[in-house]
Scaffold this motif. Structure first.
Motif, mmCIF file in Angstrom:
data_model
loop_
_atom_site.group_PDB
_atom_site.id
_atom_site.type_symbol
_atom_site.label_atom_id
_atom_site.label_comp_id
_atom_site.label_asym_id
_atom_site.label_seq_id
_atom_site.Cartn_x
_atom_site.Cartn_y
_atom_site.Cartn_z
ATOM 1 N N SER A 274 0.800 -1.235 0.000
ATOM 2 C CA SER A 274 0.000 0.000 0.000
ATOM 3 C C SER A 274 0.826 1.276 0.000
ATOM 4 O O SER A 274 0.317 2.345 0.359
ATOM 5 N N SER A 275 2.087 1.198 -0.393
ATOM 6 C CA SER A 275 2.916 2.408 -0.426
ATOM 7 C C SER A 275 2.686 3.176 -1.725
ATOM 8 O O SER A 275 2.290 2.606 -2.742
ATOM 9 N N VAL A 276 2.954 4.475 -1.680
ATOM 10 C CA VAL A 276 2.800 5.320 -2.865
ATOM 11 C C VAL A 276 3.779 4.886 -3.952
ATOM 12 O O VAL A 276 3.435 4.828 -5.134
ATOM 13 N N MET A 277 5.012 4.573 -3.554
ATOM 14 C CA MET A 277 6.007 4.199 -4.570
ATOM 15 C C MET A 277 5.636 2.885 -5.252
ATOM 16 O O MET A 277 5.910 2.698 -6.439
ATOM 17 N N LEU A 278 4.980 1.972 -4.539
ATOM 18 C CA LEU A 278 4.505 0.737 -5.155
ATOM 19 C C LEU A 278 3.385 1.044 -6.140
ATOM 20 O O LEU A 278 3.376 0.532 -7.264
ATOM 21 N N PHE A 279 2.434 1.885 -5.724
ATOM 22 C CA PHE A 279 1.332 2.273 -6.609
ATOM 23 C C PHE A 279 1.868 2.910 -7.888
ATOM 24 O O PHE A 279 1.414 2.595 -8.987
ATOM 25 N N GLU A 280 2.844 3.819 -7.749
ATOM 26 C CA GLU A 280 3.410 4.488 -8.917
ATOM 27 C C GLU A 280 4.102 3.490 -9.841
ATOM 28 O O GLU A 280 3.961 3.557 -11.070
ATOM 29 N N ALA A 281 4.855 2.557 -9.251
ATOM 30 C CA ALA A 281 5.587 1.579 -10.060
ATOM 31 C C ALA A 281 4.631 0.665 -10.824
ATOM 32 O O ALA A 281 4.829 0.400 -12.015
ATOM 33 N N LYS A 282 3.596 0.193 -10.141
ATOM 34 C CA LYS A 282 2.632 -0.695 -10.799
ATOM 35 C C LYS A 282 1.867 0.047 -11.889
ATOM 36 O O LYS A 282 1.648 -0.476 -12.993
ATOM 37 N N ARG A 283 1.468 1.277 -11.586
ATOM 38 C CA ARG A 283 0.718 2.064 -12.560
ATOM 39 C C ARG A 283 1.573 2.357 -13.791
ATOM 40 O O ARG A 283 1.131 2.174 -14.931
ATOM 41 N N ASN A 284 2.802 2.817 -13.573
ATOM 42 C CA ASN A 284 3.657 3.186 -14.688
ATOM 43 C C ASN A 284 4.076 1.981 -15.522
ATOM 44 O O ASN A 284 4.154 2.067 -16.749
ATOM 45 N N THR A 285 4.330 0.859 -14.868
ATOM 46 C CA THR A 285 4.710 -0.343 -15.602
ATOM 47 C C THR A 285 3.573 -0.795 -16.503
ATOM 48 O O THR A 285 3.771 -1.099 -17.687
ATOM 49 N N GLY A 286 2.366 -0.829 -15.953
ATOM 50 C CA GLY A 286 1.209 -1.207 -16.757
ATOM 51 C C GLY A 286 0.920 -0.210 -17.861
ATOM 52 O O GLY A 286 0.582 -0.583 -18.985
ATOM 53 N N LEU A 287 1.079 1.079 -17.562
ATOM 54 C CA LEU A 287 0.819 2.134 -18.532
ATOM 55 C C LEU A 287 1.776 2.050 -19.716
ATOM 56 O O LEU A 287 1.358 2.042 -20.881
ATOM 57 N N ILE A 288 3.076 1.976 -19.429
ATOM 58 C CA ILE A 288 4.078 1.918 -20.489
ATOM 59 C C ILE A 288 3.962 0.612 -21.267
ATOM 60 O O ILE A 288 4.100 0.592 -22.500
ATOM 61 N N LEU A 289 3.680 -0.481 -20.571
ATOM 62 C CA LEU A 289 3.551 -1.765 -21.253
ATOM 63 C C LEU A 289 2.387 -1.742 -22.235
ATOM 64 O O LEU A 289 2.507 -2.196 -23.381
#
Length: 220
Positions: free
Chosen positions: A127-142
């Motif tokens: 539930s950390s912000v950095m985890l949310f950002e990483a998951k969101r950005n990875t899915g977005l770029i992919l």
């Protein structure tokens, strides 16, 4: 506790399996829809200059700040994280003898591997912000990269058993070790993304120069 040798062997095996077309399961973890505006981009737009990369740059800076906030008064970033680097991570696109399509495929394949690694980050920092950002950005770029590919169906992900085996090799009862591994994964993810962006930019510049030179020759 898993040994470095075991982790290296397992990571090399899983990444090799991932890089073989048709191995593993078809990639299904990318979001079905992109944020408003991204899905409306023209297919011909240069991939490297898309605004989708802006969020990656911001998240990379935020991750560094988060790390330094958690471990203040220590000049650890990024030197200490090298000691917790996961072996056999996806390799970046080479500068020569590699087409744009091949580069896109390597990036998509590598990001699918990072999607599995982010589950270790989730264990260490739920539930950390950095985890949310990483998951969101990875899915977005992919998702964005797959839209630009000619054959996105060739991108595969680890099977559930392969992923579980990989994550089990990264588990460690020591909380500090687990957190350092998580931070190392995030740092390597952003390096992988930005290296890919630069590689695509170089290929697109060369492609544009070739098109201009070709046009000039036709006009002469």
């Amino acid at each position: 506790m898993p040994t470095t040798l075991n982790i290296q062997a397992l990571a090399a095996w899983t990444l090799a399996a991932l890089m073989v077309c048709g191995a593993g399961a078809p990639l299904t973890e990318a979001p079905s829809a992109l944020p408003l505006g991204v899905e409306e981009m023209e297919h011909s737009d240069p991939t490297s200059s898309s605004p989708v990369w802006d969020s990656v740059i911001r998240a990379a800076k935020h991750h560094k700040e988060t790390f330094e906030d958690e471990f203040p008064n220590k000049d650890w970033y990024p030197h200490v994280l090298e000691n917790y680097r996961v072996p056999s991570l996806p390799t970046k696109c080479p500068n020569v003898n590699f087409s744009k399509e091949a580069c896109l495929h390597r990036m998509a394949q590598g990001l699918s591997f990072y999607i599995s690694l982010l589950k270790h980050v989730e264990k260490a920092y739920p539930s950390s912000v950095m985890l949310f950002e990483a998951k969101r950005n990875t899915g977005l770029i992919l998702s964005f990269i797959r839209q630009k590919m000619k054959k996105p169906d060739q991108v595969t992900s680890l099977s559930s058993s392969e992923e579980e085996t990989l994550l089990s090799m990264l588990r460690n009862d020591d909380t500090f070790h687990s957190k350092m591994t998580a931070h190392s994964i995030l740092r390597e993810l952003y390096i992988f993304l930005m290296d890919g962006k630069r590689a695509l930019a170089r290929k697109e510049r060369r492609r544009g120069s070739a098109a201009i030179n070709g046009g000039v020759s036709l006009l002469v």
